[in-house]
Design an enzyme around this catalytic site. Structure first.
Site, PDB file in Angstrom:
ATOM      1  CB  VAL A 177      78.181  14.267  76.219  1.00 43.47           C
ATOM      2  CG1 VAL A 177      76.689  14.549  76.354  1.00 43.47           C
ATOM      3  CG2 VAL A 177      78.451  13.536  74.903  1.00 43.47           C
ATOM      4  CB  CYS A 178      79.617  16.106  81.092  1.00 39.90           C
ATOM      5  SG  CYS A 178      78.991  14.439  81.408  1.00 39.90           S
ATOM      6  CG  ASP A 179      83.287  20.849  78.042  1.00 42.09           C
ATOM      7  OD1 ASP A 179      82.732  21.706  77.321  1.00 42.09           O
ATOM      8  OD2 ASP A 179      84.421  21.012  78.521  1.00 42.09           O
TER       9      ASP A 179
END
Length: 171
Positions: free
Chosen positions: A63-65
């Site tokens: 999700v951060c990526d």
């Protein structure tokens, strides 16, 4: 330092946020973070610019990526008086590797690992994990906060469209 409960969960587990609850209209608090070469970076380094500040728990998660890539893609079409920052607790070396392999070239990626000054001053430091809660802030040229989104479940995506709409209203 203020502690707030009931704002964020991580994988469904309640997390304590350290720091104030920032609201639209508040003056943006200062911070000292590190760039990829370990150089200190502060809010003042972006004086006179509109800022979209994205925070992520760890660039090593899907999700951060995706969050950083989405904002990197959007940043390509923004005018020069706008900066897009991503701040995480990742080490500057890991951030550099992530940006190189992921071709992140528009978002300024910064590390709060040394002092957690961004996390504490902006109220997004997750006490139990010493990570930053997923959030998006839009700050105008006068360093006034114009948009705040602290994602209630840290493993979920932010509302990209709402954040970008708030940003574009300042242009």
């Amino acid at each position: 330092m203020t502690e707030r409960k009931g704002v964020v969960t991580m994988g469904g587990n309640p997390i304590t946020l350290v720091g104030p609850e920032l609201k639209v209209g508040d003056k943006a608090p200062g911070f000292v973070v590190l760039d990829q070469s370990l150089k200190p970076v502060t809010l003042k380094d972006f004086a006179g610019k509109v800022k979209l500040i994205s925070t992520t728990p760890s660039l090593d998660t899907s999700v951060c990526d995706l969050q950083v890539h989405r904002f990197n893609d959007e940043a390509a079409s923004l005018p020069g008086d706008v900066v897009v920052l991503n701040i995480s607790m990742d080490l500057p070396f890991a951030i550099r590797r992530f940006c190189t392999t992921g071709k992140i070239d528009k978002v300024i990626t910064l590390s709060d690992h040394r002092d957690a000054s961004f996390g504490q001053n902006w109220g997004v430091l997750m006490k139990e994990l010493r990570l930053l809660a997923r959030s998006v802030f839009v700050v105008d040229k006068d360093d006034v906060i114009r948009y705040v989104q602290v994602v209630p479940e840290a493993t979920n995506h932010p509302d990209y469209d709402a954040a970008l709409k708030a940003l574009k209203e300042l242009l």
